[in-house]
Structures are given as structure tokens and as C-alpha cells.
Design a protein around this motif. Structure first.
Motif: not given
Length: 154
Positions: A15-43
Motif C-alpha cells: 500500500x505504501x509503495x502504491x501510494x508513493x508510485x501514484x503520487x510520483x506518477x502525478x508529479x511526472x505527468x506535471x513535469x513532462x507537461x511543463x517540459x513540453x513547453x521548453x523542449x529539453x534534450x532527450x535525456x
């Protein structure tokens, strides 16, 4: 009963692992959406997509031990990372397992009419599943009835 050590209930490791993965995935979605504006390198895309879920999983496992429920002769104490609350036995009028948002949680009803949702135990699908939920709910109910009514017959 005052000398008895308190019973504690924490989220399971899954349960703790799942909650952490869920919150991390939400942060990753926001970060990827924000990075789409800047278009950073592939890595950078790889770091933004995989870093937050991995970090969230680790934090979920570590912080999962900080949340939970402690039951003692004095009452029920909920603990979370940010807050905690105590409900003495004389104020608890009912203890129920209820469905809330795809999970089965334990709710404590107080004499004031307020209800408190316990941090643990709970049961749900996938990572939120707890195979011992019914046993934990039975133990909580037994402790509450013993303190509220002076023990169970038989």
C-alpha cells in the motif's frame, strides 16, 4: 488494561509503495507537461518521466511507517505525516467499515456527530489490497467493544 502496549496498524508495504508510485506518477505527468513547453534534450525526458515515480515509491515506503492508527486503553490515535488526532473511548459511539472512493476504510463515529477516517487499515484494488483487512477490522471492533461496554460475553 492500562499497562498493555498499544496495538498499531500501518499501511502494508504494498500500500505504501502504491501510494508513493501514484503520487510520483502525478508529479511526472506535471513535469513532462511543463517540459513540453521548453523542449529539453532527450535525456531530460527520461529523468522527468522515471525520476518522480521512483522517488515517490521510495518516499512512500519510508513515510508509510509514519502513518497509521494506534489503539490503546486511552482511545484511538490517528497518525499521519502532517497531523494526528486522538479519540478517547468514551467519545466513540460506532466503528464501521465503509466504502469510500474505491476503498474500504474504517470510520470512527464520535458522540459529537463527527466521523474520523482512520489512516490504516484499509483495503482496495491492486496496490491498496490488504489480505488481512477483515482480521484487523475485527480486532479494532473487539478492542472498541471491550473498552466501551466492558468486554464481550462468552
Amino acid at each position: 488494561m492500562e499497562d498493555a502496549s498499544p496495538a498499531t496498524f500501518h499501511p502494508t508495504c504494498r500500500q505504501a509503495l502504491g501510494r508513493g508510485l501514484y503520487l510520483g506518477a502525478v508529479v511526472a505527468l506535471v513535469a513532462v507537461a511543463a517540459a513540453a513547453v521548453v523542449a529539453p534534450p532527450g535525456w531530460v525526458w527520461a529523468v522527468l518521466a522515471s525520476g518522480p515515480p521512483a522517488t515517490g515509491a521510495l518516499l512512500g515506503l519510508v513515510l508509510g511507517r509514519c502513518t497509521g492508527t494506534e489503539v490503546s486503553a486511552g482511545g484511538i490515535r490517528t497518525r499521519s505525516v502532517f497531523a494526528g488526532d486522538v479519540a478517547p473511548w468514551h467519545r466513540v459511539v460506532d466503528l464501521r467499515a465503509e466504502r469510500r472512493g474505491g476503498r474500504t476504510v474504517v470510520s470512527v463515529y464520535l458522540d459529537s456527530g463527527a466521523s474520523v477516517q482512520l489512516q490504516a487499515p484499509y483495503d482496495g484494488g491492486l496496490f491498496a489490497a490488504d489480505p488481512r483487512f477483515e482480521l484487523k477490522m475485527f480486532a479494532l471492533s473487539h478492542i472498541w467493544r471491550s473498552n466501551r461496554f466492558g468486554g464481550l460475553p462468552g
